[in-house]
Design a protein around this motif. Structure first.
Motif, PDB file in Angstrom:
ATOM      1  N   LYS A   1      69.972   1.405  55.702  1.00  0.00           N
ATOM      2  CA  LYS A   1      71.317   0.905  55.987  1.00  0.00           C
ATOM      3  C   LYS A   1      71.583  -0.374  55.199  1.00  0.00           C
ATOM      4  CE  LYS A   1      71.900   4.062  59.114  1.00  0.00           C
ATOM      5  NZ  LYS A   1      72.411   5.301  58.716  1.00  0.00           N
TER       6      LYS A   1
ATOM      7  N   GLU B   1      73.104  -3.882  54.689  1.00  0.00           N
ATOM      8  CA  GLU B   1      73.515  -4.954  55.585  1.00  0.00           C
ATOM      9  C   GLU B   1      73.771  -6.223  54.793  1.00  0.00           C
ATOM     10  OE1 GLU B   1      70.698  -5.447  58.760  1.00  0.00           O
ATOM     11  OE2 GLU B   1      70.768  -3.333  59.281  1.00  0.00           O
TER      12      GLU B   1
ATOM     13  N   TYR C   1      73.510  -8.561  49.875  1.00  0.00           N
ATOM     14  CA  TYR C   1      73.232  -7.356  50.660  1.00  0.00           C
ATOM     15  C   TYR C   1      71.770  -6.944  50.509  1.00  0.00           C
ATOM     16  CZ  TYR C   1      78.238  -6.744  51.287  1.00  0.00           C
ATOM     17  OH  TYR C   1      79.542  -6.924  51.637  1.00  0.00           O
TER      18      TYR C   1
ATOM     19  N   ASP D   1      68.964  -7.336  68.022  1.00  0.00           N
ATOM     20  CA  ASP D   1      68.355  -6.181  67.374  1.00  0.00           C
ATOM     21  C   ASP D   1      67.162  -5.645  68.154  1.00  0.00           C
ATOM     22  OD1 ASP D   1      70.060  -6.113  65.189  1.00  0.00           O
ATOM     23  OD2 ASP D   1      68.814  -7.448  64.003  1.00  0.00           O
TER      24      ASP D   1
END
Length: 153
Positions: A8, A10, A17, A116
């Motif tokens: 993914k 992020e 990123y 998380d």
């Protein structure tokens, strides 16, 4: 059985990123369950769950108090265990595990609010051969042994 996920993308606080190995799991408590993306981390010894999520789904929070020491920080935690289902593309492809040793990160005045879920080695890496293939944008979980902790559905 083999489950395949994608890294993914992020955004970091500095605007750059990164690609992270997050996989979709269902975390099951005594009250309810929640489907969330969780970071799978071969450098984390045990699964870590934020207090807010643990309370919300009804995980046992009466375990032994302890400290979790990570890079440049430490948090108060309680020992617990969790039922986690690794979600496949279809329900019949999902793999449930029970009694995964876990630490619940307690929210406190002097600590940042943890949001998380991190899936650690203990209790998870025993049942899967896990391959991180970043160039191919794949995380592959291959069931390595018959799972005695799996729920029969």
């Amino acid at each position: 059985m083999v489950l395949t996920y994608k890294f993914k993308k992020e955004q970091l606080q500095n605007g750059s990123y990164v690609m992270r190995p997050r996989i979709l799991v269902e975390l099951i408590g005594s009250e309810t369950s929640i489907v969330v993306p969780a970071l799978i981390d071969s450098g984390c010894d045990i699964t870590v769950i934020p207090e807010g999520i643990a309370r919300g789904i009804g995980l046992d929070m009466k375990g032994e108090k302890d400290k979790l020491h990570a890079f440049r920080e430490s948090n108060n935690v309680r020992h617990s265990s969790a039922a986690i289902t690794f979600l496949g593309k279809e329900h019949r492809q999902s793999i449930p595990l029970r009694n995964i040793p876990s630490l619940i990160v307690m929210e406190g005045e002097d600590s940042e609010k943890e949001e998380d879920i991190t899936l650690g080695v203990e209790g998870i890496f025993d049942f899967f051969d896990i391959s991180f293939k970043k160039r191919q944008n794949k995380i592959i979980l291959k069931q390595s042994i018959e799972n005695p902790l799996a729920r029969k559905s």
